[in-house]
Motif scaffolding. Structure first.
Motif, PDB file in Angstrom:
ATOM      1  N   MET A 145       0.818  -1.190   0.000  1.00 49.91           N
ATOM      2  CA  MET A 145       0.000   0.000   0.000  1.00 49.91           C
ATOM      3  C   MET A 145       0.869   1.263   0.000  1.00 49.91           C
ATOM      4  N   LYS A 146       2.004   1.208   0.729  1.00 46.67           N
ATOM      5  CA  LYS A 146       2.886   2.370   0.776  1.00 46.67           C
ATOM      6  C   LYS A 146       3.413   2.710  -0.609  1.00 46.67           C
ATOM      7  N   THR A 147       3.744   1.686  -1.376  1.00 45.17           N
ATOM      8  CA  THR A 147       4.281   1.928  -2.716  1.00 45.17           C
ATOM      9  C   THR A 147       3.238   2.576  -3.615  1.00 45.17           C
ATOM     10  N   LEU A 148       2.002   2.099  -3.549  1.00 44.14           N
ATOM     11  CA  LEU A 148       0.933   2.677  -4.361  1.00 44.14           C
ATOM     12  C   LEU A 148       0.685   4.134  -3.974  1.00 44.14           C
ATOM     13  N   LEU A 149       0.627   4.410  -2.679  1.00 43.94           N
ATOM     14  CA  LEU A 149       0.445   5.792  -2.226  1.00 43.94           C
ATOM     15  C   LEU A 149       1.616   6.676  -2.648  1.00 43.94           C
ATOM     16  N   ASN A 150       2.830   6.144  -2.586  1.00 44.29           N
ATOM     17  CA  ASN A 150       3.994   6.926  -2.998  1.00 44.29           C
ATOM     18  C   ASN A 150       3.966   7.236  -4.487  1.00 44.29           C
ATOM     19  N   ILE A 151       3.516   6.294  -5.307  1.00 47.32           N
ATOM     20  CA  ILE A 151       3.448   6.541  -6.754  1.00 47.32           C
ATOM     21  C   ILE A 151       2.394   7.604  -7.063  1.00 47.32           C
ATOM     22  N   ILE A 152       1.225   7.494  -6.429  1.00 51.06           N
ATOM     23  CA  ILE A 152       0.183   8.511  -6.624  1.00 51.06           C
ATOM     24  C   ILE A 152       0.675   9.867  -6.117  1.00 51.06           C
ATOM     25  N   TRP A 153       1.331   9.855  -4.956  1.00 49.31           N
ATOM     26  CA  TRP A 153       1.887  11.081  -4.392  1.00 49.31           C
ATOM     27  C   TRP A 153       2.887  11.721  -5.350  1.00 49.31           C
ATOM     28  N   LEU A 154       3.756  10.909  -5.908  1.00 48.80           N
ATOM     29  CA  LEU A 154       4.781  11.406  -6.827  1.00 48.80           C
ATOM     30  C   LEU A 154       4.147  12.098  -8.029  1.00 48.80           C
ATOM     31  N   LEU A 155       3.107  11.515  -8.565  1.00 48.60           N
ATOM     32  CA  LEU A 155       2.460  12.078  -9.748  1.00 48.60           C
ATOM     33  C   LEU A 155       1.652  13.334  -9.440  1.00 48.60           C
ATOM     34  N   LEU A 156       0.977  13.360  -8.303  1.00 52.63           N
ATOM     35  CA  LEU A 156       0.080  14.477  -8.015  1.00 52.63           C
ATOM     36  C   LEU A 156       0.757  15.665  -7.340  1.00 52.63           C
ATOM     37  N   SER A 157       1.696  15.421  -6.442  1.00 53.38           N
ATOM     38  CA  SER A 157       2.280  16.574  -5.747  1.00 53.38           C
ATOM     39  C   SER A 157       3.743  16.409  -5.370  1.00 53.38           C
ATOM     40  N   GLY A 158       4.214  15.205  -5.214  1.00 53.24           N
ATOM     41  CA  GLY A 158       5.560  14.988  -4.707  1.00 53.24           C
ATOM     42  C   GLY A 158       6.657  15.559  -5.577  1.00 53.24           C
ATOM     43  N   LEU A 159       6.515  15.417  -6.880  1.00 51.54           N
ATOM     44  CA  LEU A 159       7.548  15.914  -7.781  1.00 51.54           C
ATOM     45  C   LEU A 159       7.679  17.427  -7.687  1.00 51.54           C
ATOM     46  N   TRP A 160       6.545  18.124  -7.675  1.00 49.10           N
ATOM     47  CA  TRP A 160       6.576  19.594  -7.627  1.00 49.10           C
ATOM     48  C   TRP A 160       7.114  20.096  -6.298  1.00 49.10           C
ATOM     49  N   LEU A 161       6.722  19.450  -5.220  1.00 45.16           N
ATOM     50  CA  LEU A 161       7.218  19.874  -3.913  1.00 45.16           C
ATOM     51  C   LEU A 161       8.708  19.588  -3.769  1.00 45.16           C
ATOM     52  N   ALA A 162       9.150  18.456  -4.280  1.00 47.06           N
ATOM     53  CA  ALA A 162      10.578  18.136  -4.217  1.00 47.06           C
ATOM     54  C   ALA A 162      11.392  19.123  -5.056  1.00 47.06           C
ATOM     55  N   ILE A 163      10.857  19.537  -6.192  1.00 44.97           N
ATOM     56  CA  ILE A 163      11.543  20.542  -7.004  1.00 44.97           C
ATOM     57  C   ILE A 163      11.672  21.853  -6.228  1.00 44.97           C
ATOM     58  N   GLY A 164      10.635  22.222  -5.484  1.00 42.03           N
ATOM     59  CA  GLY A 164      10.709  23.426  -4.650  1.00 42.03           C
ATOM     60  C   GLY A 164      11.807  23.335  -3.609  1.00 42.03           C
ATOM     61  N   TYR A 165      11.919  22.176  -2.965  1.00 40.51           N
ATOM     62  CA  TYR A 165      12.982  21.983  -1.978  1.00 40.51           C
ATOM     63  C   TYR A 165      14.361  21.987  -2.627  1.00 40.51           C
ATOM     64  N   VAL A 166      14.478  21.399  -3.810  1.00 43.46           N
ATOM     65  CA  VAL A 166      15.770  21.385  -4.497  1.00 43.46           C
ATOM     66  C   VAL A 166      16.171  22.804  -4.892  1.00 43.46           C
ATOM     67  N   ILE A 167      15.228  23.594  -5.370  1.00 48.98           N
ATOM     68  CA  ILE A 167      15.532  24.989  -5.713  1.00 48.98           C
ATOM     69  C   ILE A 167      15.987  25.751  -4.473  1.00 48.98           C
ATOM     70  N   ALA A 168      15.278  25.559  -3.359  1.00 50.85           N
ATOM     71  CA  ALA A 168      15.695  26.216  -2.110  1.00 50.85           C
ATOM     72  C   ALA A 168      17.077  25.740  -1.687  1.00 50.85           C
ATOM     73  N   GLY A 169      17.365  24.453  -1.873  1.00 50.21           N
ATOM     74  CA  GLY A 169      18.680  23.920  -1.517  1.00 50.21           C
ATOM     75  C   GLY A 169      19.793  24.478  -2.387  1.00 50.21           C
ATOM     76  N   ILE A 170      19.512  24.625  -3.676  1.00 52.74           N
ATOM     77  CA  ILE A 170      20.518  25.190  -4.578  1.00 52.74           C
ATOM     78  C   ILE A 170      20.801  26.640  -4.221  1.00 52.74           C
ATOM     79  N   VAL A 171      19.756  27.404  -3.953  1.00 52.86           N
ATOM     80  CA  VAL A 171      19.943  28.808  -3.562  1.00 52.86           C
ATOM     81  C   VAL A 171      20.749  28.893  -2.274  1.00 52.86           C
ATOM     82  N   CYS A 172      20.436  28.025  -1.319  1.00 50.94           N
ATOM     83  CA  CYS A 172      21.169  28.039  -0.052  1.00 50.94           C
ATOM     84  C   CYS A 172      22.625  27.611  -0.244  1.00 50.94           C
ATOM     85  N   CYS A 173      22.884  26.688  -1.144  1.00 50.72           N
ATOM     86  CA  CYS A 173      24.263  26.241  -1.360  1.00 50.72           C
ATOM     87  C   CYS A 173      25.086  27.239  -2.162  1.00 50.72           C
ATOM     88  N   LEU A 174      24.428  28.087  -2.943  1.00 49.28           N
ATOM     89  CA  LEU A 174      25.165  29.119  -3.664  1.00 49.28           C
ATOM     90  C   LEU A 174      25.798  30.124  -2.707  1.00 49.28           C
TER      91      LEU A 174
END
Length: 130
Positions: free
Chosen positions: A1-30
């Motif tokens: 069940m965790k895998t199914l929820l993670n796949i749905i999460w990835l498609l609906l919101s996880g990818l966009w939220l992770a991109i936001g965190y990566v952008i914040a991380g890149i700005v902080c590392c600069l």
């Protein structure tokens, strides 16, 4: 069940939220002074990408440095990431299928506000670091 929820999460919101965190991380590392926040942002990005089956626990050895760092983080990036989680959570809760994902988004709000002094652990061992 965790895998199914993670796949749905990835498609609906996880990818966009992770991109936001990566952008914040890149700005902080600069900026050399804010590299610890960048590392924390990358760590939270991996958690935002695949959250089901993992949880966060507060580290007992986190001290005043984490507290002061979290205050700076809230001002610089935390408030915007928390608003992204709240907005995405509300949008996901509008559908019956999205309610568990929306609740997971709301659980990520405290992590997005105060990432320092937390550790990501599997849900089967949430007290391993205490």
């Amino acid at each position: 069940m965790k895998t199914l929820l993670n796949i749905i999460w990835l498609l609906l919101s996880g990818l966009w939220l992770a991109i936001g965190y990566v952008i914040a991380g890149i700005v902080c590392c600069l900026l050399v002074v804010t590299i610890p926040w960048g590392i924390a942002s990358f760590r939270i990005a991996s958690y935002a990408l695949w959250p089901f089956g993992r949880t966060t626990v507060v580290r007992r050895d986190a001290g005043t440095g984490s507290l002061l760092g979290n205050v700076v983080w809230i001002v610089v990036a935390g408030i915007w990431l928390a608003l992204a989680h709240i907005t995405t959570g509300i949008a996901l809760c509008l559908t019956i299928i999205g309610i568990p994902l929306g609740i997971a988004n709301f659980k990520l709000v405290p992590v997005s506000l105060t990432p320092l002094g937390r550790e990501i652990v599997p849900t089967d061992a949430p007290f391993a670091t205490r």
